[in-house]
Design a protein around this motif. Sequence first.
Motif, mmCIF file in Angstrom:
data_model
loop_
_atom_site.group_PDB
_atom_site.id
_atom_site.type_symbol
_atom_site.label_atom_id
_atom_site.label_comp_id
_atom_site.label_asym_id
_atom_site.label_seq_id
_atom_site.Cartn_x
_atom_site.Cartn_y
_atom_site.Cartn_z
ATOM 1 N N ASP A 53 0.820 -1.209 0.000
ATOM 2 C CA ASP A 53 0.000 0.000 0.000
ATOM 3 C C ASP A 53 0.857 1.263 0.000
ATOM 4 O O ASP A 53 0.375 2.341 -0.313
ATOM 5 C CB ASP A 53 -0.946 0.014 1.199
ATOM 6 N N LYS A 54 2.135 1.151 0.337
ATOM 7 C CA LYS A 54 3.029 2.304 0.369
ATOM 8 C C LYS A 54 3.659 2.598 -0.991
ATOM 9 O O LYS A 54 4.293 3.625 -1.162
ATOM 10 C CB LYS A 54 4.145 2.088 1.397
ATOM 11 N N ILE A 55 3.516 1.695 -1.957
ATOM 12 C CA ILE A 55 4.110 1.896 -3.281
ATOM 13 C C ILE A 55 3.265 2.909 -4.043
ATOM 14 O O ILE A 55 2.093 2.675 -4.319
ATOM 15 C CB ILE A 55 4.215 0.566 -4.051
ATOM 16 N N LYS A 56 3.883 4.052 -4.372
ATOM 17 C CA LYS A 56 3.147 5.122 -5.038
ATOM 18 C C LYS A 56 3.187 5.006 -6.562
ATOM 19 O O LYS A 56 2.295 5.480 -7.231
ATOM 20 C CB LYS A 56 3.718 6.486 -4.632
#
Length: 136
Positions: A53-56
């Motif tokens: 979920d932190k991968i932009k």
Amino acid sequence: MALDTRAGQEHSDERIADALGVSLRTIARVRQRFVIDGVQAAISRGPQPPRPDKIKIKGDIEQRLVRLACSDPPQGRCHWTPQLLADELVVLGLAESISTETVRQALKRTTSSPGSSRPGASRPRPTPSTSGGWRT
């Protein structure tokens, strides 16, 4: 150590956190690991869990970033820098704001290394031998 309890005095979590430069939550997590898993688990760092979920930058934006990084750099520049790539993603409207570290990590994920079986941004090409060794 200043926090040693052999002298008979106990120290509060706040004092321990201040002395070590960590948060109270860190003190609580280390104490919990110590109680559940023992000394070795409490003093050694474990692997960080994956956080997808932190991968932009992923999917189409990642493909556009790779294409951009492989294209000719802006006029007056020899190559693309992570800062130039981040700025260009914002100009193109692909991201509202993005850090150079996020760009670096995205490019690192897409680049294959010679020993990797995973294809990346560019496939390694075989290089002819220049050793002049014997052919069999």
